[in-house]
Design a protein around this motif. Structure first.
Motif, PDB file in Angstrom:
ATOM      1  N   GLY A 273       0.809  -1.202   0.000  1.00 40.94           N
ATOM      2  CA  GLY A 273       0.000   0.000   0.000  1.00 40.94           C
ATOM      3  C   GLY A 273       0.844   1.254   0.000  1.00 40.94           C
ATOM      4  O   GLY A 273       0.334   2.347  -0.242  1.00 40.94           O
ATOM      5  N   GLY A 274       2.136   1.118   0.262  1.00 39.00           N
ATOM      6  CA  GLY A 274       3.070   2.237   0.160  1.00 39.00           C
ATOM      7  C   GLY A 274       2.998   3.246   1.277  1.00 39.00           C
ATOM      8  O   GLY A 274       3.605   4.304   1.190  1.00 39.00           O
ATOM      9  N   GLY A 275       2.298   2.954   2.395  1.00 33.68           N
ATOM     10  CA  GLY A 275       2.120   3.956   3.429  1.00 33.68           C
ATOM     11  C   GLY A 275       3.120   3.921   4.561  1.00 33.68           C
ATOM     12  O   GLY A 275       3.061   4.763   5.455  1.00 33.68           O
ATOM     13  N   ALA A 276       4.048   2.939   4.550  1.00 33.33           N
ATOM     14  CA  ALA A 276       4.994   2.837   5.657  1.00 33.33           C
ATOM     15  C   ALA A 276       6.265   2.152   5.193  1.00 33.33           C
ATOM     16  O   ALA A 276       6.285   1.398   4.213  1.00 33.33           O
ATOM     17  CB  ALA A 276       4.372   2.076   6.830  1.00 33.33           C
ATOM     18  N   LEU A 277       7.342   2.433   5.935  1.00 32.20           N
ATOM     19  CA  LEU A 277       8.655   1.869   5.674  1.00 32.20           C
ATOM     20  C   LEU A 277       9.140   1.170   6.939  1.00 32.20           C
ATOM     21  O   LEU A 277       8.987   1.695   8.045  1.00 32.20           O
ATOM     22  CB  LEU A 277       9.635   2.989   5.302  1.00 32.20           C
ATOM     23  N   LEU A 278       9.727  -0.011   6.777  1.00 31.31           N
ATOM     24  CA  LEU A 278      10.379  -0.719   7.860  1.00 31.31           C
ATOM     25  C   LEU A 278      11.860  -0.815   7.526  1.00 31.31           C
ATOM     26  O   LEU A 278      12.221  -1.216   6.416  1.00 31.31           O
ATOM     27  CB  LEU A 278       9.795  -2.125   8.049  1.00 31.31           C
ATOM     28  N   ALA A 279      12.727  -0.455   8.481  1.00 27.69           N
ATOM     29  CA  ALA A 279      14.162  -0.385   8.201  1.00 27.69           C
ATOM     30  C   ALA A 279      14.947  -0.992   9.349  1.00 27.69           C
ATOM     31  O   ALA A 279      14.577  -0.854  10.517  1.00 27.69           O
ATOM     32  CB  ALA A 279      14.595   1.061   7.978  1.00 27.69           C
ATOM     33  N   VAL A 280      16.063  -1.650   9.005  1.00 25.75           N
ATOM     34  CA  VAL A 280      16.884  -2.298  10.005  1.00 25.75           C
ATOM     35  C   VAL A 280      18.351  -1.986   9.749  1.00 25.75           C
ATOM     36  O   VAL A 280      18.826  -2.038   8.611  1.00 25.75           O
ATOM     37  CB  VAL A 280      16.646  -3.831  10.023  1.00 25.75           C
ATOM     38  N   GLY A 281      19.055  -1.624  10.809  1.00 24.53           N
ATOM     39  CA  GLY A 281      20.486  -1.373  10.746  1.00 24.53           C
ATOM     40  C   GLY A 281      21.189  -2.090  11.877  1.00 24.53           C
ATOM     41  O   GLY A 281      20.639  -2.241  12.974  1.00 24.53           O
ATOM     42  N   ALA A 282      22.422  -2.539  11.638  1.00 28.24           N
ATOM     43  CA  ALA A 282      23.140  -3.344  12.614  1.00 28.24           C
ATOM     44  C   ALA A 282      23.459  -2.582  13.891  1.00 28.24           C
ATOM     45  O   ALA A 282      23.735  -3.180  14.932  1.00 28.24           O
ATOM     46  CB  ALA A 282      24.428  -3.881  11.996  1.00 28.24           C
ATOM     47  N   ALA A 283      23.431  -1.249  13.849  1.00 31.70           N
ATOM     48  CA  ALA A 283      23.771  -0.460  15.029  1.00 31.70           C
ATOM     49  C   ALA A 283      22.641  -0.423  16.053  1.00 31.70           C
ATOM     50  O   ALA A 283      22.851   0.008  17.192  1.00 31.70           O
ATOM     51  CB  ALA A 283      24.134   0.966  14.608  1.00 31.70           C
ATOM     52  N   HIS A 284      21.435  -0.847  15.670  1.00 33.90           N
ATOM     53  CA  HIS A 284      20.294  -0.846  16.573  1.00 33.90           C
ATOM     54  C   HIS A 284      19.877  -2.267  16.905  1.00 33.90           C
ATOM     55  O   HIS A 284      20.330  -3.223  16.269  1.00 33.90           O
ATOM     56  CB  HIS A 284      19.125  -0.083  15.951  1.00 33.90           C
ATOM     57  N   ASP A 285      18.981  -2.440  17.865  1.00 33.61           N
ATOM     58  CA  ASP A 285      18.505  -3.769  18.223  1.00 33.61           C
ATOM     59  C   ASP A 285      17.038  -3.961  17.884  1.00 33.61           C
ATOM     60  O   ASP A 285      16.364  -4.826  18.422  1.00 33.61           O
ATOM     61  CB  ASP A 285      18.727  -4.038  19.716  1.00 33.61           C
TER      62      ASP A 285
ATOM     63  N   TYR B 258      22.353  -6.966  16.596  1.00 27.63           N
ATOM     64  CA  TYR B 258      22.803  -7.147  15.216  1.00 27.63           C
ATOM     65  C   TYR B 258      21.691  -7.581  14.255  1.00 27.63           C
ATOM     66  O   TYR B 258      21.815  -8.566  13.539  1.00 27.63           O
ATOM     67  CB  TYR B 258      23.958  -8.155  15.154  1.00 27.63           C
ATOM     68  N   PRO B 259      20.587  -6.848  14.201  1.00 26.42           N
ATOM     69  CA  PRO B 259      19.531  -7.199  13.232  1.00 26.42           C
ATOM     70  C   PRO B 259      20.013  -6.963  11.803  1.00 26.42           C
ATOM     71  O   PRO B 259      20.782  -6.038  11.536  1.00 26.42           O
ATOM     72  CB  PRO B 259      18.390  -6.248  13.604  1.00 26.42           C
ATOM     73  N   ASN B 260      19.566  -7.808  10.876  1.00 28.45           N
ATOM     74  CA  ASN B 260      20.054  -7.690   9.499  1.00 28.45           C
ATOM     75  C   ASN B 260      19.035  -8.062   8.435  1.00 28.45           C
ATOM     76  O   ASN B 260      19.383  -8.130   7.257  1.00 28.45           O
ATOM     77  CB  ASN B 260      21.312  -8.536   9.314  1.00 28.45           C
ATOM     78  N   ALA B 261      17.757  -8.294   8.824  1.00 30.24           N
ATOM     79  CA  ALA B 261      16.763  -8.647   7.799  1.00 30.24           C
ATOM     80  C   ALA B 261      15.367  -8.325   8.302  1.00 30.24           C
ATOM     81  O   ALA B 261      15.066  -8.476   9.493  1.00 30.24           O
ATOM     82  CB  ALA B 261      16.859 -10.132   7.431  1.00 30.24           C
ATOM     83  N   VAL B 262      14.514  -7.894   7.383  1.00 35.90           N
ATOM     84  CA  VAL B 262      13.109  -7.646   7.691  1.00 35.90           C
ATOM     85  C   VAL B 262      12.283  -8.010   6.468  1.00 35.90           C
ATOM     86  O   VAL B 262      12.699  -7.791   5.331  1.00 35.90           O
ATOM     87  CB  VAL B 262      12.872  -6.169   8.103  1.00 35.90           C
ATOM     88  N   ALA B 263      11.105  -8.612   6.704  1.00 29.13           N
ATOM     89  CA  ALA B 263      10.199  -8.969   5.603  1.00 29.13           C
ATOM     90  C   ALA B 263       8.775  -8.753   6.064  1.00 29.13           C
ATOM     91  O   ALA B 263       8.417  -9.092   7.203  1.00 29.13           O
ATOM     92  CB  ALA B 263      10.413 -10.424   5.172  1.00 29.13           C
ATOM     93  N   ILE B 264       7.959  -8.196   5.187  1.00 28.73           N
ATOM     94  CA  ILE B 264       6.551  -7.949   5.481  1.00 28.73           C
ATOM     95  C   ILE B 264       5.713  -8.949   4.694  1.00 28.73           C
ATOM     96  O   ILE B 264       5.959  -9.173   3.506  1.00 28.73           O
ATOM     97  CB  ILE B 264       6.158  -6.490   5.125  1.00 28.73           C
ATOM     98  N   ARG B 265       4.765  -9.604   5.354  1.00 31.64           N
ATOM     99  CA  ARG B 265       3.917 -10.564   4.639  1.00 31.64           C
ATOM    100  C   ARG B 265       3.114  -9.838   3.574  1.00 31.64           C
ATOM    101  O   ARG B 265       2.720  -8.682   3.772  1.00 31.64           O
ATOM    102  CB  ARG B 265       2.995 -11.294   5.624  1.00 31.64           C
ATOM    103  N   PRO B 266       2.853 -10.463   2.423  1.00 29.80           N
ATOM    104  CA  PRO B 266       2.180  -9.756   1.333  1.00 29.80           C
ATOM    105  C   PRO B 266       0.847  -9.126   1.695  1.00 29.80           C
ATOM    106  O   PRO B 266       0.469  -8.105   1.104  1.00 29.80           O
ATOM    107  CB  PRO B 266       2.009 -10.861   0.267  1.00 29.80           C
ATOM    108  N   ASP B 267       0.131  -9.689   2.670  1.00 32.73           N
ATOM    109  CA  ASP B 267      -1.129  -9.069   3.076  1.00 32.73           C
ATOM    110  C   ASP B 267      -0.929  -7.932   4.066  1.00 32.73           C
ATOM    111  O   ASP B 267      -1.894  -7.293   4.491  1.00 32.73           O
ATOM    112  CB  ASP B 267      -2.079 -10.116   3.646  1.00 32.73           C
ATOM    113  N   GLY B 268       0.319  -7.670   4.470  1.00 31.84           N
ATOM    114  CA  GLY B 268       0.629  -6.569   5.363  1.00 31.84           C
ATOM    115  C   GLY B 268       0.354  -6.820   6.825  1.00 31.84           C
ATOM    116  O   GLY B 268       0.553  -5.926   7.653  1.00 31.84           O
ATOM    117  N   ARG B 269      -0.054  -8.033   7.204  1.00 30.67           N
ATOM    118  CA  ARG B 269      -0.479  -8.281   8.584  1.00 30.67           C
ATOM    119  C   ARG B 269       0.666  -8.644   9.519  1.00 30.67           C
ATOM    120  O   ARG B 269       0.585  -8.394  10.717  1.00 30.67           O
ATOM    121  CB  ARG B 269      -1.527  -9.396   8.618  1.00 30.67           C
ATOM    122  N   TYR B 270       1.718  -9.257   8.995  1.00 35.54           N
ATOM    123  CA  TYR B 270       2.793  -9.740   9.848  1.00 35.54           C
ATOM    124  C   TYR B 270       4.154  -9.258   9.357  1.00 35.54           C
ATOM    125  O   TYR B 270       4.382  -9.114   8.158  1.00 35.54           O
ATOM    126  CB  TYR B 270       2.791 -11.274   9.918  1.00 35.54           C
ATOM    127  N   VAL B 271       5.057  -9.062  10.314  1.00 28.70           N
ATOM    128  CA  VAL B 271       6.422  -8.635  10.031  1.00 28.70           C
ATOM    129  C   VAL B 271       7.375  -9.672  10.621  1.00 28.70           C
ATOM    130  O   VAL B 271       7.212 -10.085  11.777  1.00 28.70           O
ATOM    131  CB  VAL B 271       6.723  -7.263  10.669  1.00 28.70           C
TER     132      VAL B 271
END
Length: 311
Positions: A195-207, A228-241
């Motif tokens: 839907g383009g309304g939000a961004l999820l971002a992950v960097g190794a400097a944060h937890d 040391y987080p390094n990956a994020v994925a959003i389910r296609p229906d937008g309900r789960y991360v």
């Protein structure tokens, strides 16, 4: 259980519902893309793709596009027969690394032989028209791209601070709507919520994985990932991360419902492996979560199907 992918490295994982296939690229160290079915079983390898990096699928699910860093080209592959149709060559010494489709335009992030020569270009697959300066913004190297619902996201990771640019897409035109270097230092992975309304971002400097509204990039909560987080994925229906981190086994991946602060599942990669950067993707119907791992003593990736019961 993890299945070895028989690739020399890992760059991108793409699960596509239109073609009912999973694609894995090796990055600069390899010259083929592995194709699997949605259960994770190998189907075939597409050979002769030097420096295969970014991946994207056409709107109708019939064509796979592969950014070929070492060939300075974008390969067009027929998914039904898994044969290469043509290459679209970039001019000069341009090296494409990332791809994202918005509407009928395929956008690519590329860089030249020197630093601060990264840019965004575009390809019209119907006519073959290719342009290498979709916007005047320059990047340290090829930006990583993601697209959804008229929005193109460009991320320059690996730097402190890391740059994030949000573009509005109208046909084959990009308009910069927001630019910031305050999302996360050393940014590794970022995705757009459907839907383009939000961004999820992950960097190794944060937890944790940080959430931001679009187009303004206002911070809007997040999800704990551990060190040391390094990956994020959003389910296609937008309900789960799903959020993942580098670790030596244990609680490597946590799954959250988007509106809850506590995880609904904590999953283990297991063994003497660690989660690869950008190594998570959901199955198109949300029934499974794919994870790419690498051994502690080498770059060769394996694929695991971590869950199939989250509804």
């Amino acid at each position: 259980m993890a299945d070895n992918l028989d690739l020399p490295g890992f760059h991108r994982l793409l699960a596509d519902g239109r073609s009912q296939r999973v694609f894995v690229s090796p990055g600069p160290s390899g010259d083929r893309v592995l194709v699997l079915d949605l259960s994770g079983a190998p189907v075939r390898a597409i050979e002769g793709l030097p420096g295969a990096c970014g991946l994207a699928v056409s709107r109708d699910g019939g064509t796979l596009y592969v950014a070929l860093r070492h060939a300075g080209a974008i390969a067009e592959v027929d998914i039904s027969g898994l044969g290469v149709i043509r290459w679209h060559h970039l001019p000069g010494q341009a090296q494409p690394e990332s791809l994202a489709r918005a509407g009928d335009t395929l956008w690519f992030g590329y860089h030249g032989p020197t630093t601060w020569n990264g840019r965004i270009g575009g390809l019209d697959p119907l006519t073959g028209r290719l342009w290498t300066e979709a916007h005047p913004t320059r990047y340290w190297r090829a930006p990583e791209l993601a697209a959804d619902d008229g929005v193109l996201l460009a991320v320059q990771g690996g730097l402190t601070p890391s740059a994030v640019h949000v573009y509005e897409v109208t046909g084959d035109v990009l308009r910069l709507s927001r630019a910031t270097d305050e999302v996360s230092p050393n940014l590794i992975d970022a995705v757009l919520v459907p839907g383009g309304g939000a961004l999820l971002a992950v960097g190794a400097a944060h937890d944790r994985v940080a959430a931001f509204t679009l187009p303004g990039l206002a911070r809007n909560g997040g999800y704990a990932a551990g060190p040391y987080p390094n990956a994020v994925a959003i389910r296609p229906d937008g309900r789960y991360v799903a959020v993942g981190r580098r670790s030596l086994g244990g609680a490597d991946v946590r799954v959250y419902r988007r509106d809850l602060a506590e995880p609904v599942a904590v999953l283990e990669v297991g063994g003497q492996t660690t989660l690869a950067d950008r190594g998570l993707a959901w199955a198109p119907d949300g029934s499974a979560l794919y994870a790419v791992t690498t051994p502690l003593d080498g770059p060769e990736p394996s694929l695991s199907v971590l869950c199939s019961s989250i509804t």
